[in-house]
Motif scaffolding. Structure first.
Motif, PDB file in Angstrom:
ATOM      1  N   ASP A 209       0.849  -1.191   0.000  1.00 47.58           N
ATOM      2  CA  ASP A 209       0.000   0.000   0.000  1.00 47.58           C
ATOM      3  C   ASP A 209       0.885   1.243   0.000  1.00 47.58           C
ATOM      4  N   ALA A 212      -0.769   4.582   1.310  1.00 43.07           N
ATOM      5  CA  ALA A 212      -0.806   4.786   2.764  1.00 43.07           C
ATOM      6  C   ALA A 212       0.573   5.160   3.288  1.00 43.07           C
ATOM      7  N   ARG A 242      -7.377   6.198   4.946  1.00 45.75           N
ATOM      8  CA  ARG A 242      -6.376   5.145   4.969  1.00 45.75           C
ATOM      9  C   ARG A 242      -6.395   4.493   6.349  1.00 45.75           C
TER      10      ARG A 242
END
Length: 400
Positions: A209, A212, A242
């Motif tokens: 991710d 994030a 997030r």
């Protein structure tokens, strides 16, 4: 090419000594140039060009750059006599510690390596070499180095204007060696930031991710010099839609430390003489990156001045903590062997309330080590043994 004599002086005593010279630091901080400067030093001392071997492990042209045995087989026939080996960005070679150790054992070599990773020495190399290494941390240009560059290329240098430029764009060497204007400098810094995020952090640590992670890093960039907690960060990420676990959060912070982009600072109780295990602060290795990806360096000048002073203390080999004197905070308590100094940083001493805040906390510290208040003021206002310095003079000076 500026001669970074400050670092050469650190390395010079270890030339031809049986220790690996390790230069670590953030990407593009000048580590490769340091290898060139050391080679120049060797040539000036009388070594031959044939005795120097330089390998850049980021190069795709090296057929052995991804394999230790291939690298060893390539070097072996070249080492029939004393050689000086320079390995740039060696962390890109898996198992590089084994290569360095084998070369040290089997041949008459003097080894210099660089890497863009703060944990270069935390793993196998430390185990293999058993203390036979010395680490020199390479940082972006200091303000004093930038002035030296400007004096070499300009007839007249306005130090106040030079500092304002440094305040915005930091000290990455490429900007000053190529005399980059505002937009070009910002573009370069933004590309460098992305390179660090992708190559030195995301790819190396297999972050999935990236969005994030990048949001987290932007949070720290905006909040440099402020305390943080896992709860406050998770709240911020939640507002950005997030979500990460506390474990992942702290892993992300470690990854940024490893890539040398963030510096963590603990708190110290200056009265009780103990390190406090909470409310750390984070600073940026180069504040110019903040201007490129977040902006507002001049608006947030208090934060940036604090960041600049913190990094200057690191350059000068101080171990730095955030001080706590009773209920008040001292920006920096810095130690270097038997030497110790305390530093308060502020934009301007605009009124008596500010003067009392900055000087008063230092007056509460019950020892006689040097104490400084650093600001942008041009008029000195030292009092009660506490030294007030303009930040430009502090960064150029030798008294600390």
């Amino acid at each position: 090419m500026i001669c970074r004599d400050f670092y050469i002086q650190k390395i010079r005593p270890f030339i031809d000594k049986d220790v690996v010279k390790v230069m670590s630091g953030i990407r593009r901080s000048g580590k490769s140039v340091m290898l060139e400067l050391i080679q120049r030093e060797l040539l000036e001392q009388g070594r031959s060009e044939d005795s120097i071997i330089m390998l850049n492990f980021e190069s795709r042209l090296l057929p052995f750059a991804k394999n230790v045995q291939s690298a060893f087989d390539y070097l072996k026939p070249l080492l029939s006599e004393k050689k000086y080996l320079f390995f740039d960005e060696i962390q890109d070679l898996p198992g590089w510690e084994e290569l360095v150790n084998s070369l040290m054992i089997d041949f008459d070599v003097d080894i210099y390596i660089t890497g863009s990773n703060a944990k270069l020495l935390s793993g196998e190399l430390a185990t293999y070499l058993g203390g036979r290494y010395v680490e020199i941390k390479i940082y972006p240009f200091s303000f004093a180095e930038i002035l030296d560059i400007m004096r070499e290329t300009q007839e007249e240098v306005n130090e106040a204007e030079a500092f304002l430029h440094y305040l915005s764009y930091g000290g990455m060497p490429f900007i000053y060696q190529n005399k980059m204007e505002e937009q070009a400098a910002l573009m370069y810094l933004e590309d460098l930031f992305d390179s660090i995020i992708l190559k030195d952090v995301a790819q190396r640590n297999k972050i999935r991710d990236i969005g994030a992670f990048k949001n987290l890093l932007l949070y720290f960039i905006a909040e440099i010099g402020n305390t943080y907690s896992a709860a406050s960060i998770k709240k911020y990420l939640k507002n950005e839609n997030r979500s990460v676990s506390t474990e992942t959060l702290y892993n992300y912070i470690e990854y940024c430390k490893d890539a040398c982009i963030l510096q963590m600072v603990s708190r110290e109780d200056l009265i009780g003489k103990k390190i406090l295990q909470f409310q750390e602060k984070i600073y940026l290795t180069d504040h110019g990156l903040r201007q490129a990806v977040y902006g507002h360096n001049q608006r947030d000048i208090n934060q940036i001045l604090e960041n600049i002073v913190f990094m200057e203390l690191l350059r000068r080999d101080y171990n730095v903590t955030i001080g706590k004197a009773n209920t008040r905070e001292v920006d920096f308590a810095a130690k270097k062997r038997e030497k110790r100094i305390y530093v308060q940083v502020a934009y301007m001493l605009a009124d008596e309330k500010t003067v009392e805040r900055e000087f008063g906390v230092l007056e509460e510290i019950p020892d006689n080590y040097p104490k400084f208040v650093i600001t942008m003021d041009e008029i000195e206002r030292s009092r009660n043994g506490i030294l007030h310095r303009n930040i430009r003079e502090f960064l150029k000076g030798q008294e600390f």
